[in-house]
Structures are given as C-alpha cells and as structure tokens.
Design an enzyme around this catalytic site. Structure first.
Site, short mmCIF file in Angstrom:
data_model
loop_
_atom_site.label_atom_id
_atom_site.label_comp_id
_atom_site.label_asym_id
_atom_site.label_seq_id
_atom_site.Cartn_x
_atom_site.Cartn_y
_atom_site.Cartn_z
N VAL A 36 -49.83 68.16 41.64
CA VAL A 36 -49.52 69.07 40.54
C VAL A 36 -49.96 70.49 40.85
O VAL A 36 -49.29 71.47 40.49
CB VAL A 36 -50.20 68.57 39.24
CG1 VAL A 36 -50.16 69.64 38.15
CG2 VAL A 36 -49.53 67.28 38.75
N ARG A 48 -53.19 51.30 18.02
CA ARG A 48 -53.25 50.73 16.67
C ARG A 48 -54.40 49.75 16.52
O ARG A 48 -54.99 49.64 15.45
CB ARG A 48 -51.93 50.03 16.35
CG ARG A 48 -50.78 50.96 16.05
CD ARG A 48 -49.55 50.21 15.59
NE ARG A 48 -49.05 49.29 16.63
CZ ARG A 48 -48.05 48.44 16.45
NH1 ARG A 48 -47.46 48.35 15.27
NH2 ARG A 48 -47.63 47.67 17.43
N ARG A 49 -54.73 49.03 17.60
CA ARG A 49 -55.79 48.01 17.53
C ARG A 49 -56.88 48.37 18.54
O ARG A 49 -56.80 47.98 19.72
CB ARG A 49 -55.20 46.63 17.82
CG ARG A 49 -54.22 46.17 16.73
CD ARG A 49 -53.71 44.76 17.01
NE ARG A 49 -52.80 44.73 18.14
CZ ARG A 49 -51.49 44.97 18.07
NH1 ARG A 49 -50.95 45.28 16.90
NH2 ARG A 49 -50.74 44.92 19.14
N LYS A 107 -36.43 54.71 24.46
CA LYS A 107 -34.97 54.72 24.53
C LYS A 107 -34.31 54.72 23.16
O LYS A 107 -33.31 55.40 22.94
CB LYS A 107 -34.48 53.53 25.36
CG LYS A 107 -34.75 52.17 24.75
CD LYS A 107 -34.44 51.03 25.68
CE LYS A 107 -35.53 50.83 26.68
NZ LYS A 107 -36.79 50.28 26.13
N GLU A 131 -37.48 59.79 32.00
CA GLU A 131 -36.97 58.90 33.05
C GLU A 131 -37.25 57.44 32.74
O GLU A 131 -36.42 56.56 33.01
CB GLU A 131 -37.61 59.27 34.39
CG GLU A 131 -37.07 58.50 35.58
CD GLU A 131 -35.62 58.84 35.89
OE1 GLU A 131 -34.77 57.95 35.71
OE2 GLU A 131 -35.34 59.98 36.29
N GLY A 189 -42.17 35.56 30.54
CA GLY A 189 -42.51 36.89 30.06
C GLY A 189 -41.40 37.92 30.17
O GLY A 189 -41.62 39.10 29.90
N GLU A 192 -39.00 38.92 24.98
CA GLU A 192 -39.97 39.04 23.90
C GLU A 192 -39.89 37.83 22.98
O GLU A 192 -38.92 37.06 23.01
CB GLU A 192 -39.68 40.31 23.09
CG GLU A 192 -39.71 41.60 23.88
CD GLU A 192 -41.12 42.03 24.24
OE1 GLU A 192 -42.08 41.48 23.65
OE2 GLU A 192 -41.25 42.92 25.11
N ASP A 203 -30.76 47.20 23.31
CA ASP A 203 -31.50 47.90 24.35
C ASP A 203 -30.54 48.56 25.34
O ASP A 203 -30.67 49.74 25.67
CB ASP A 203 -32.43 46.91 25.07
CG ASP A 203 -33.16 47.53 26.25
OD1 ASP A 203 -34.22 48.14 26.05
OD2 ASP A 203 -32.66 47.40 27.39
N LYS A 207 -29.61 52.73 26.17
CA LYS A 207 -29.62 53.31 27.52
C LYS A 207 -28.25 53.88 27.88
O LYS A 207 -28.14 54.93 28.51
CB LYS A 207 -30.03 52.24 28.52
CG LYS A 207 -31.47 51.77 28.34
CD LYS A 207 -31.78 50.55 29.18
CE LYS A 207 -33.20 50.07 28.95
NZ LYS A 207 -33.52 48.82 29.67
#
Length: 430
Positions: A36, A48-49, A107, A131, A189, A192, A203, A207
C-alpha cells in the site's frame, strides 16, 4: 517513501469471511503496508454476537455498535461482509458521509442499490469496490471495470454459484436425485441450512445484475434478471442431456442485443455440450466466459465461494482502495452512460429441449410438428420411442424467441395425444 500514519480499517461482520480477513490483516500486516505504501491498521470489528470464539481475531477490537464504529471519524476504509440489505445499506452510506471508502462483498445490496451507492460514494469523493461480491476469488469485476474499459463486451456467460454447480455435478456423475445431492452439499458445508438463495437462483441473479451493469455500461438490477432455479431439475433431465452429449449447468447469461440497442440478463438451468469448457467445471467451482470485440473469448475459473477465496478478493480491493487513499485519488466509479434498456425474457432468442409423454399411435408426431409450425418454431431434432400404448417424444428446437417457445409448450399441453410435458430445458453454449 512509506507514509507513517496508518490507514485505519473498520470491519463489519466477522463470520467465515470476516474472520479470515481479520486474520490475514493481522498476520500479513507488514506485507500489506509494503504494498500500500502505508501501514494498514484494523481499528475495530463490528459483530452481532460478541461471545463467539474467533480464532486469530483480536478480542479488544470487537464491538456490537457498528454504526458508532463507522461514525468515528478516523476510519479510512470500511469493509462490509455482513450481507443483506439493512443494516448494511445504512452503514455503508454513513461510512461515505464520514469520508471512508468501502469494500463490500454484498451482492444482494449491490444488485438492488448499486446506483445509489455509487452516487453516494462519488458525492463524497470516496471509493466503492466489490470484487468479492461476484465469484469469490475469481477476478471479474476489476477486469471488466478496468482491464477491458477500452473494449466492447458483448456477452458474459458462466457458472457463478458453487452450491448449485456442486448439486448438478453430483446428479450428473452419481445419478443421484436433486434431494440426495442437496443433502450431500449441505453435509459438506456447500449449502446453507436454508439453501433458497442458491437453489432458486437469487444468488446467481444478483451476480448477473452486477456483471451486466459493468459489462454493458448500463444500470441492471436484480429485478431485471430473469431467474429460474434448479429445484425442478430431475434425474431424467440429466439423463436426457447425457443422451444428447450434454450436461446441465445453472448459467448466468448477460448479452448485448445484435443491434446494440438493448441487453438481456438471465439465470436458468441449461444443457451445454460436453465439448464446451463450462461442461468440465466440477463440484463447487465457478467459471465465467467473457466475449468482447477486441479481446475475443476470455475464461475466468476458480473457487467461487468460501472464507479464504472471498477474503482474497476483499483484501485485493482493500489494497487498491488504500493505495488510492495514499495517493489522494479515487478509482473507477459507476459507468452507466449507455442507458440501454433490459429486454424481457420473452424477446430473448433461445433453444428448447422438450420431452413429451404421448400416446403411442400414428399421427402424433405430425400433430406435434404442426403445433411447432403454427408458432413459428422450427425443429432441429426429434427422437421417439414407445411401447404398450405409451411413448416419449424428445424435441430439440432451433433458436427462436423465448415467448414463442413458451407458447408452443402451452399449445402442446392442450393436445389430446400429449399425456404430459415431462421436462423443458433450454440449450446453450453452441
């Protein structure tokens, strides 16, 4: 010469992707600084948790007040990986108002509110990079937005959802039904607990909207994208594709009309020839073809989801945005100068594969052919087999407007000799 004052980064979300981003930022801090031209410091992580265990994530940076984090005033870049429309939209716009650039993997939000977010970023002289919102680690947005900025893109065709590709691949290679393949994807996995966004095509449609907007320099939202999922794809459809020398994929297809006056964007299952490079894209991988006037055909391939691949895309954007901050510049914003309309699906020219259950008697084929002729749809190939008074008729059409093909199917359903329409699928990739 490296700037000494660090660039401060706020991370919104610390799930699978966010925790990997935080880990890489802390363990590779020296490399990021060198690339950079200034130190890059993780200044806060909104979750949140807060009680969850997050390996490699500094606990002292955790907060539950995301809005306070983006309002701090000393934040240079906000990374948003929480997903959804709200509170992400409010947090991003607030980040812009406080002078921060944004890197997002969202997205759904970009496909719905991309124009407004770009306008907000431009008004404040900040960046919006995303991206990671399309196809994980595969570089697609930057090549379209920057590398091909001088070319004319005519078509984007690809597999942009790993879950559905895994399911269809298992159905093809093992003979499993849809439910069995989905169960395997869930166990591994890839899917979902609620797979609706993937298997119903939401989804991929988000895109497709993003890619079409960038490729054709026009505004395309998710509402403009024709969407069909894979829940109706059967083992019989897969078997029919094999008999044709094809396989079934969920495709995102964005095209510029031949006359250049409109564009189309659609997501649906389709049969593609085994000779097509997309046919060999296996398991949860993604691949996208881009067709342009000068560049010709380009193919991008790789893992389209997962913590590490998506984090790679996020960090690539982070480096680009931070470099812009160091140089007191901004990167490319929205390019929508063409203002092309998005044509409805009915006007898209496609091919159909139609499997009919018909009475096994003379004259049936002639009746079916007459229906096709009445709707201006020509037949490419036809295959018939039957016994004991029942038969199946498989018809593959030539290309025709999708509305004419749909009307043909409805007319076929009304024939007394047609007992049912076993399957309908588009044919692509020739």
């Amino acid at each position: 010469m490296m700037r000494t004052r660090p660039l401060k980064v706020a991370l919104l979300g610390c799930g699978v992707v966010g925790s990997e981003v935080a880990r890489i930022m802390t363990t590779h801090a020296d490399d990021l600084a060198a690339r950079v031209g200034a130190p890059v410091e993780l200044a806060g992580i909104a979750v949140r948790r807060p009680g969850r265990v997050r390996d490699g994530v500094p606990e002292e940076l955790i907060t539950t007040d995301a809005m306070a984090l983006v309002k701090r005033g000393d934040i240079d870049v906000v990374i948003e990986v929480i997903g959804g429309i709200e509170p992400a939209r409010g947090l991003i716009t607030t980040a812009f108002e406080h002078g921060a650039s944004v890197v997002s993997a969202n997205k759904a939000l970009l496909a719905e509110e991309g124009a407004a977010l770009h306008a907000a970023a431009e008004q404040r002289g900040t960046d919006l990079y995303y991206e990671a919102a399309v196809a994980g680690a595969i570089p697609l947005v930057r090549p379209l937005r920057e590398s091909m900025a001088g070319d004319k893109v005519n078509r984007v065709l690809g597999i942009v959802n790993g879950t559905t590709n895994f399911i269809l691949d298992k159905m093809d290679t093992s003979g499993a039904g849809y439910s069995e393949a989905l169960d395997e994807a869930t166990a591994l996995g890839y899917a979902e607990a609620d797979p609706t966004a993937d298997v119903e095509g939401f989804d991929a449609a988000a895109k497709a909207a993003i890619l079409a907007g960038i490729a054709f320099h026009t505004r395309v939202t998710i509402d403009d994208v024709h969407r069909e999922g894979i829940t109706e794809v059967t083992a019989a459809d897969i078997a029919s594709a094999k008999r044709m020398g094809c396989t079934v994929k969920l495709l995102a297809i964005c095209e510029r009309a031949a006359d250049g006056r409109s564009v189309t964007a659609r997501v649906h299952p389709a049969m593609i020839p085994l000779s097509h490079p997309l046919a060999s894209v296996r398991e949860a991988y993604n691949a996208v073809f881009i067709e342009a006037d000068a560049a010709g055909q380009l193919m991008f391939y790789g893992p389209g989801a997962g913590g590490s691949p998506t984090a790679s895309a996020v960090l690539g954007d982070l480096v680009a945005v931070c470099r812009n901050k160091v140089n007191e510049a901004t990167g490319p914003g929205e390019s929508a100068y063409t203002q092309l309309p998005v044509s409805p699906m009915g006007e898209v020219v496609t091919r159909y594969h139609i499997s009919l259950d018909v009475a096994d008697k003379s004259g049936v084929l002639a009746q079916v052919a007459t229906v096709f002729a009445e709707h201006g749809v020509s037949i490419d190939t036809v295959r018939q087999q039957g016994k004991d008074g029942e038969a199946s008729l498989v018809v593959v059409t030539h290309r025709a407007p999708d509305a004419a093909l749909s009307a043909t199917v409805e007319a076929l359903r009304r024939l007394e000799t047609v007992r049912g329409v076993a399957s309908i699928m588009r044919v692509e990739g020739e």
